[in-house]
Design a protein around this motif. Structure first.
Motif, PDB file in Angstrom:
ATOM      1  N   LYS A 173       0.851  -1.180   0.000  1.00 10.19           N
ATOM      2  CA  LYS A 173       0.000   0.000   0.000  1.00 10.19           C
ATOM      3  C   LYS A 173       0.889   1.232   0.000  1.00 10.19           C
ATOM      4  O   LYS A 173       1.875   1.291   0.717  1.00 10.19           O
TER       5      LYS A 173
ATOM      6  N   GLN B  35       0.750   5.709  -0.196  1.00  2.37           N
ATOM      7  CA  GLN B  35      -0.003   6.952  -0.158  1.00  2.37           C
ATOM      8  C   GLN B  35       0.743   7.955  -1.018  1.00  2.37           C
ATOM      9  O   GLN B  35       1.954   8.065  -0.933  1.00  2.37           O
TER      10      GLN B  35
ATOM     11  N   GLN C  50       0.868  11.876  -1.563  1.00  2.90           N
ATOM     12  CA  GLN C  50       0.462  13.183  -1.044  1.00  2.90           C
ATOM     13  C   GLN C  50       0.727  14.210  -2.143  1.00  2.90           C
ATOM     14  O   GLN C  50       1.850  14.343  -2.604  1.00  2.90           O
TER      15      GLN C  50
ATOM     16  N   LEU D  17      -4.814  13.388  -0.686  1.00  2.00           N
ATOM     17  CA  LEU D  17      -4.130  12.154  -0.317  1.00  2.00           C
ATOM     18  C   LEU D  17      -4.772  11.020  -1.099  1.00  2.00           C
ATOM     19  O   LEU D  17      -5.994  10.841  -1.062  1.00  2.00           O
ATOM     20  N   ILE D  18      -3.953  10.261  -1.814  1.00  2.00           N
ATOM     21  CA  ILE D  18      -4.436   9.146  -2.618  1.00  2.00           C
ATOM     22  C   ILE D  18      -3.805   7.872  -2.066  1.00  2.00           C
ATOM     23  O   ILE D  18      -2.580   7.781  -1.975  1.00  2.00           O
ATOM     24  N   GLU D  19      -4.620   6.900  -1.670  1.00  2.00           N
ATOM     25  CA  GLU D  19      -4.110   5.609  -1.204  1.00  2.00           C
ATOM     26  C   GLU D  19      -4.321   4.578  -2.301  1.00  2.00           C
ATOM     27  O   GLU D  19      -5.401   4.490  -2.887  1.00  2.00           O
TER      28      GLU D  19
ATOM     29  N   ASP E  64      -3.581   0.416  -3.336  1.00  2.00           N
ATOM     30  CA  ASP E  64      -3.116  -0.941  -3.061  1.00  2.00           C
ATOM     31  C   ASP E  64      -2.499  -1.480  -4.345  1.00  2.00           C
ATOM     32  O   ASP E  64      -3.140  -1.491  -5.397  1.00  2.00           O
TER      33      ASP E  64
ATOM     34  N   TYR F 285       4.404  15.998  -5.607  1.00  2.00           N
ATOM     35  CA  TYR F 285       3.884  14.829  -4.903  1.00  2.00           C
ATOM     36  C   TYR F 285       4.988  14.162  -4.104  1.00  2.00           C
ATOM     37  O   TYR F 285       6.170  14.302  -4.393  1.00  2.00           O
TER      38      TYR F 285
ATOM     39  N   CYS G 218       4.626   7.675  -0.106  1.00  2.42           N
ATOM     40  CA  CYS G 218       4.941   7.049   1.183  1.00  2.42           C
ATOM     41  C   CYS G 218       4.447   5.606   1.145  1.00  2.42           C
ATOM     42  O   CYS G 218       3.281   5.357   0.863  1.00  2.42           O
TER      43      CYS G 218
ATOM     44  N   ILE H  82       3.204   2.374   3.013  1.00  6.44           N
ATOM     45  CA  ILE H  82       2.514   2.143   4.265  1.00  6.44           C
ATOM     46  C   ILE H  82       2.712   0.682   4.665  1.00  6.44           C
ATOM     47  O   ILE H  82       2.449  -0.227   3.878  1.00  6.44           O
TER      48      ILE H  82
END
Length: 82
Positions: free
Chosen positions: A2, A4, A6, A41-43, A45, A71, A74, A76
């Motif tokens: 996963k 993120q 930003q 914020l875009i998460e 998978d 951007y 990160c 996770i």
């Protein structure tokens, strides 16, 4: 895996949403707020085999407007199932 992403406006780019939030905070009586910048914020998978370069390519081609936005990616840590 996963990640993120930003996304923020580059310095010097006008931020009307940030200004509206700043104005509203002042209207609610919050003092000491010098500036507000709005971002997103875009998460995502992803499969483990997706490379860092592929993630950067996603950001450059779709997730950001490279003319006005920066951007940061990160990774996770995902919890192991019990």
């Amino acid at each position: 895996m996963k990640v993120q992403v930003q996304v923020r406006l580059k310095p010097g780019v006008l931020d009307p949403q940030g200004r509206a939030i700043h104005h509203s905070l002042e209207g609610l009586g919050f003092s000491g707020v010098d500036d507000v910048r709005m971002g997103k914020l875009i998460e995502i998978d992803l499969a483990d085999e997706v490379s860092d370069e592929q993630i950067h390519e996603m950001c450059r081609k779709l997730l950001t407007n490279m003319v006005i936005e920066d951007y940061v990616i990160c990774r996770i840590a995902q919890e192991e199932p019990a």
